[in-house]
Design a protein around this motif. Structure first.
Motif, PDB file in Angstrom:
ATOM      1  N   ALA A  51      -2.377  20.909   0.623  1.00  0.00           N
ATOM      2  CA  ALA A  51      -1.641  20.945   1.898  1.00  0.00           C
ATOM      3  C   ALA A  51      -2.286  19.993   2.910  1.00  0.00           C
ATOM      4  CB  ALA A  51      -1.618  22.375   2.451  1.00  0.00           C
ATOM      5  N   GLY A  52      -3.606  19.891   2.861  1.00  0.00           N
ATOM      6  CA  GLY A  52      -4.320  18.974   3.758  1.00  0.00           C
ATOM      7  C   GLY A  52      -3.918  17.527   3.500  1.00  0.00           C
ATOM      8  N   ALA A  53      -3.765  17.172   2.217  1.00  0.00           N
ATOM      9  CA  ALA A  53      -3.364  15.803   1.861  1.00  0.00           C
ATOM     10  C   ALA A  53      -1.954  15.523   2.381  1.00  0.00           C
ATOM     11  CB  ALA A  53      -3.435  15.613   0.351  1.00  0.00           C
ATOM     12  N   VAL A  54      -1.071  16.531   2.285  1.00  0.00           N
ATOM     13  CA  VAL A  54       0.295  16.372   2.803  1.00  0.00           C
ATOM     14  C   VAL A  54       0.253  16.195   4.330  1.00  0.00           C
ATOM     15  CG1 VAL A  54       2.525  17.512   3.138  1.00  0.00           C
ATOM     16  CG2 VAL A  54       1.357  17.703   0.938  1.00  0.00           C
ATOM     17  N   ARG A  55      -0.559  17.023   4.983  1.00  0.00           N
ATOM     18  CA  ARG A  55      -0.608  16.956   6.449  1.00  0.00           C
ATOM     19  C   ARG A  55      -1.091  15.588   6.935  1.00  0.00           C
ATOM     20  NH1 ARG A  55       0.076  21.033  10.090  1.00  0.00           N
ATOM     21  NH2 ARG A  55      -0.585  22.780   8.812  1.00  0.00           N
ATOM     22  N   GLU A  56      -2.051  15.016   6.189  1.00  0.00           N
ATOM     23  CA  GLU A  56      -2.559  13.687   6.558  1.00  0.00           C
ATOM     24  C   GLU A  56      -1.429  12.651   6.571  1.00  0.00           C
ATOM     25  OE1 GLU A  56      -5.824  11.673   4.381  1.00  0.00           O
ATOM     26  OE2 GLU A  56      -6.834  13.604   4.702  1.00  0.00           O
ATOM     27  N   LEU A  57      -0.591  12.696   5.528  1.00  0.00           N
ATOM     28  CA  LEU A  57       0.534  11.749   5.441  1.00  0.00           C
ATOM     29  C   LEU A  57       1.527  11.981   6.566  1.00  0.00           C
ATOM     30  CD1 LEU A  57       1.952  11.224   1.854  1.00  0.00           C
ATOM     31  CD2 LEU A  57       0.654   9.641   3.266  1.00  0.00           C
TER      32      LEU A  57
ATOM     33  N   ILE B 182      18.746  18.044  -0.090  1.00  0.00           N
ATOM     34  CA  ILE B 182      17.669  18.069  -1.087  1.00  0.00           C
ATOM     35  C   ILE B 182      17.047  16.672  -1.126  1.00  0.00           C
ATOM     36  CG2 ILE B 182      17.045  18.403  -3.514  1.00  0.00           C
ATOM     37  CD1 ILE B 182      19.425  20.276  -3.810  1.00  0.00           C
ATOM     38  N   LEU B 183      15.781  16.602  -0.782  1.00  0.00           N
ATOM     39  CA  LEU B 183      15.083  15.321  -0.744  1.00  0.00           C
ATOM     40  C   LEU B 183      14.381  15.056  -2.063  1.00  0.00           C
ATOM     41  CD1 LEU B 183      14.810  13.491   1.879  1.00  0.00           C
ATOM     42  CD2 LEU B 183      15.664  15.797   2.267  1.00  0.00           C
ATOM     43  N   VAL B 184      14.477  13.796  -2.511  1.00  0.00           N
ATOM     44  CA  VAL B 184      13.809  13.406  -3.755  1.00  0.00           C
ATOM     45  C   VAL B 184      12.861  12.223  -3.520  1.00  0.00           C
ATOM     46  CG1 VAL B 184      14.186  12.597  -6.135  1.00  0.00           C
ATOM     47  CG2 VAL B 184      15.774  14.236  -5.130  1.00  0.00           C
ATOM     48  N   THR B 185      13.199  11.376  -2.563  1.00  0.00           N
ATOM     49  CA  THR B 185      12.430  10.149  -2.293  1.00  0.00           C
ATOM     50  C   THR B 185      10.949  10.446  -2.033  1.00  0.00           C
ATOM     51  OG1 THR B 185      14.422   9.253  -1.268  1.00  0.00           O
ATOM     52  CG2 THR B 185      12.350   8.096  -0.803  1.00  0.00           C
ATOM     53  N   ASN B 186      10.088   9.584  -2.550  1.00  0.00           N
ATOM     54  CA  ASN B 186       8.639   9.692  -2.322  1.00  0.00           C
ATOM     55  C   ASN B 186       8.194   8.935  -1.073  1.00  0.00           C
ATOM     56  OD1 ASN B 186       7.472  11.323  -4.302  1.00  0.00           O
ATOM     57  ND2 ASN B 186       7.606   9.707  -5.839  1.00  0.00           N
ATOM     58  N   PRO B 187       7.090   9.274  -0.471  1.00  0.00           N
ATOM     59  CA  PRO B 187       6.245  10.428  -0.772  1.00  0.00           C
ATOM     60  C   PRO B 187       6.944  11.720  -0.354  1.00  0.00           C
ATOM     61  CG  PRO B 187       5.331   9.180   1.093  1.00  0.00           C
ATOM     62  CD  PRO B 187       6.530   8.437   0.629  1.00  0.00           C
ATOM     63  N   LEU B 188       7.209  12.571  -1.375  1.00  0.00           N
ATOM     64  CA  LEU B 188       8.196  13.644  -1.250  1.00  0.00           C
ATOM     65  C   LEU B 188       7.954  14.589  -0.064  1.00  0.00           C
ATOM     66  CD1 LEU B 188       8.889  16.846  -2.325  1.00  0.00           C
ATOM     67  CD2 LEU B 188      10.649  15.101  -2.199  1.00  0.00           C
TER      68      LEU B 188
ATOM     69  N   THR C 293       0.857  -1.196   0.000  1.00  0.00           N
ATOM     70  CA  THR C 293       0.000   0.000   0.000  1.00  0.00           C
ATOM     71  C   THR C 293       0.887   1.239   0.000  1.00  0.00           C
ATOM     72  OG1 THR C 293      -0.046   0.233   2.385  1.00  0.00           O
ATOM     73  CG2 THR C 293      -1.711  -1.221   1.404  1.00  0.00           C
ATOM     74  N   ARG C 294       0.260   2.399  -0.245  1.00  0.00           N
ATOM     75  CA  ARG C 294       0.999   3.664  -0.158  1.00  0.00           C
ATOM     76  C   ARG C 294       1.540   3.868   1.250  1.00  0.00           C
ATOM     77  NH1 ARG C 294       0.477   7.264  -4.491  1.00  0.00           N
ATOM     78  NH2 ARG C 294      -1.084   6.511  -5.924  1.00  0.00           N
ATOM     79  N   ASP C 295       0.771   3.419   2.243  1.00  0.00           N
ATOM     80  CA  ASP C 295       1.224   3.554   3.625  1.00  0.00           C
ATOM     81  C   ASP C 295       2.440   2.673   3.899  1.00  0.00           C
ATOM     82  OD1 ASP C 295      -0.635   5.408   4.141  1.00  0.00           O
ATOM     83  OD2 ASP C 295      -1.787   4.236   5.610  1.00  0.00           O
ATOM     84  N   ASP C 296       2.433   1.449   3.357  1.00  0.00           N
ATOM     85  CA  ASP C 296       3.597   0.561   3.513  1.00  0.00           C
ATOM     86  C   ASP C 296       4.845   1.277   3.007  1.00  0.00           C
ATOM     87  OD1 ASP C 296       1.992  -1.465   4.427  1.00  0.00           O
ATOM     88  OD2 ASP C 296       1.880  -2.511   2.497  1.00  0.00           O
ATOM     89  N   LEU C 297       4.673   1.910   1.844  1.00  0.00           N
ATOM     90  CA  LEU C 297       5.802   2.614   1.231  1.00  0.00           C
ATOM     91  C   LEU C 297       6.227   3.797   2.115  1.00  0.00           C
ATOM     92  CD1 LEU C 297       7.575   2.767  -1.367  1.00  0.00           C
ATOM     93  CD2 LEU C 297       6.008   4.515  -2.169  1.00  0.00           C
ATOM     94  N   LEU C 298       5.223   4.491   2.643  1.00  0.00           N
ATOM     95  CA  LEU C 298       5.509   5.639   3.505  1.00  0.00           C
ATOM     96  C   LEU C 298       6.397   5.214   4.685  1.00  0.00           C
ATOM     97  CD1 LEU C 298       4.798   8.612   4.515  1.00  0.00           C
ATOM     98  CD2 LEU C 298       2.932   7.550   5.780  1.00  0.00           C
ATOM     99  N   PHE C 299       6.009   4.138   5.357  1.00  0.00           N
ATOM    100  CA  PHE C 299       6.763   3.730   6.553  1.00  0.00           C
ATOM    101  C   PHE C 299       8.123   3.150   6.192  1.00  0.00           C
ATOM    102  CE2 PHE C 299       2.325   3.648   8.218  1.00  0.00           C
ATOM    103  CZ  PHE C 299       2.486   4.715   9.085  1.00  0.00           C
ATOM    104  N   LYS C 300       8.189   2.389   5.109  1.00  0.00           N
ATOM    105  CA  LYS C 300       9.465   1.791   4.704  1.00  0.00           C
ATOM    106  C   LYS C 300      10.461   2.902   4.310  1.00  0.00           C
ATOM    107  CE  LYS C 300      12.171  -1.399   4.165  1.00  0.00           C
ATOM    108  NZ  LYS C 300      12.801  -1.815   5.374  1.00  0.00           N
ATOM    109  N   ASN C 301       9.978   3.828   3.464  1.00  0.00           N
ATOM    110  CA  ASN C 301      10.883   4.898   3.025  1.00  0.00           C
ATOM    111  C   ASN C 301      11.216   5.864   4.164  1.00  0.00           C
ATOM    112  OD1 ASN C 301      11.254   3.837   0.533  1.00  0.00           O
ATOM    113  ND2 ASN C 301       9.968   5.286  -0.573  1.00  0.00           N
ATOM    114  N   ALA C 302      10.292   6.007   5.114  1.00  0.00           N
ATOM    115  CA  ALA C 302      10.590   6.858   6.277  1.00  0.00           C
ATOM    116  C   ALA C 302      11.748   6.242   7.070  1.00  0.00           C
ATOM    117  CB  ALA C 302       9.360   6.999   7.160  1.00  0.00           C
ATOM    118  N   GLU C 303      11.750   4.920   7.161  1.00  0.00           N
ATOM    119  CA  GLU C 303      12.841   4.256   7.883  1.00  0.00           C
ATOM    120  C   GLU C 303      14.174   4.455   7.145  1.00  0.00           C
ATOM    121  OE1 GLU C 303      11.834   0.119   8.565  1.00  0.00           O
ATOM    122  OE2 GLU C 303      13.977  -0.338   8.778  1.00  0.00           O
ATOM    123  N   ILE C 304      14.130   4.260   5.824  1.00  0.00           N
ATOM    124  CA  ILE C 304      15.357   4.411   5.018  1.00  0.00           C
ATOM    125  C   ILE C 304      15.859   5.859   5.076  1.00  0.00           C
ATOM    126  CG2 ILE C 304      16.258   4.402   2.639  1.00  0.00           C
ATOM    127  CD1 ILE C 304      14.404   1.976   2.100  1.00  0.00           C
TER     128      ILE C 304
END
Ligand code: TXD
Length: 310
Positions: free
Chosen positions: A298-304, A118-124, A89-100
């Motif tokens: 901005a609301g969508a970003v804040r949710e993530l 300068i950050l490039v990794t998603n979710p940016l 899921t997008r959330d799986d990716l969020l947590f995995k990339n947050a760890e990396i």
């Protein structure tokens, strides 16, 4: 004579290797390429070094699986991360990339205390917020790349539609990097003429929609992997603006502290980039419709970001 600037690129995959390539082709400095895959950063660094005699650059390139070589970097570009795999899921990716990204930020910032990230990794937008928090750096020195790419896509489509040089076209895209991005046709011009004077509303809407889906269009064509030439070129435009202290206005993910009615959040807005990083956040007038679209983004970003519990 002062040493050449040092640019570290973490993640030697498609975007990272292309960033390294454009940096040395423009001879902006020496490059350290870091990746967890054994041999990959070393191989790409060596290969790029061997293009030096042909292209005529003397930039030095080093590949590494560690961080010692990154010490005292001027700029650190972070592209390390995973792409979404089937079943993820997008959330799986969020947590995995947050760890990396969290680990990478710890490694690089402990060795380069005055660098600009300068950050490039998603979710940016979420990754840049995380990097800012983890680094303890002032917000001017932690920036996300997305708006330059999104506006480059919009510029490409406008130039093709009107059969004019891409050099004549400027465009602005605000908001988070994703489906809710906010392209601004009123501020998009061809040789200074707003595109709203040159194109019918339905054609502009078609270009806006194509821009918002620009990443997905390329993923659909490539089948495996996502865009990297334009993302890398966009990142290097930011690197160049900083190293050459150009005071260049570019759309970037920057920390808002009340500007545009948003507080305590990284979102894409026009900023002035120079040797100190973000020198100024440029506030442009938005119509109530544009402001509403920006708030939604901005609301969508804040949710993530809230999911990361930073
Ligand atoms: O507009 C934007 N911001 C973007 C974002 C435009 C294009 C790509 N965007 C995102 O950048 C994309 O969704 C990914 O999250 C990153 C990197 O994309 P890329 O296409 O370069 O992905 P690759 O080719 O898979 O490369 C990622 C590399 C790969 O070599 C991994 O081995 C490495 O990251 N990696 C790591 N390096 C160092 N340290 C750690 N922990 C690590 N984990 C993975």
């Amino acid at each position: 004579m002062a040493a050449r600037p040092k640019i570290t690129v973490v993640g030697a995959g498609n975007v990272g290797a292309s960033v390294a390539q454009y940096v040395v082709e423009k001879e902006l400095g020496d490059v350290v390429l870091v990746d967890v895959v054994e041999g990959l950063p070393h191989g790409k660094a060596l290969d790029l070094a061997q293009a030096g005699p042909v292209h005529g650059y003397d930039s030095r390139l080093v590949g590494s699986n560690g961080y010692e070589e990154t010490a005292d970097s001027d700029i650190i570009v972070i592209t390390a991360g995973l792409a979404r795999k089937p079943g993820m899921t997008r959330d799986d990716l969020l947590f995995k990339n947050a760890e990396i990204v969290g680990n990478v930020v710890d490694q690089v910032t402990s060795r380069s205390k005055s660098a600009i990230l300068i950050l490039v990794t998603n979710p940016l937008d979420a990754m840049v917020q995380l990097a800012w928090k983890k680094s303890g750096f002032s917000a001017e020195r932690v920036i996300g790349m997305a708006g330059v790419l999104d506006s480059a896509r919009f510029r490409t489509f406008i130039a093709q539609e009107l059969n004019v040089s891409v050099e004549n076209v400027t465009a602005f895209v605000l908001g988070g990097h994703g489906d809710t991005m906010v392209p601004l046709p009123r501020y998009s011009t061809v040789a200074g003429i707003p595109i709203t004077d040159l194109l019918a509303a339905d054609r502009i809407q078609a270009l806006v929609t194509r821009t918002a889906n620009g990443g997905a269009e390329i993923v659909g064509l490539l089948k495996s992997g996502s865009a990297y030439y334009a993302p890398a070129a966009s990142t290097v435009e930011m690197v160049e603006a900083i190293l050459k202290d150009k005071h260049k206005i570019l759309p970037c993910a920057a920390y808002l502290d009340g500007q545009y009615g948003v507080k305590g959040l990284y979102v894409g807005v026009p900023v002035k980039l120079g040797r100190k990083g973000v020198e100024q956040i440029i506030e442009i007038k938005l119509t109530s419709e544009e402001q509403a679209a920006f708030q939604k983004s901005a609301g969508a970003v804040r949710e993530l970001v809230e999911k990361l519990k930073l």
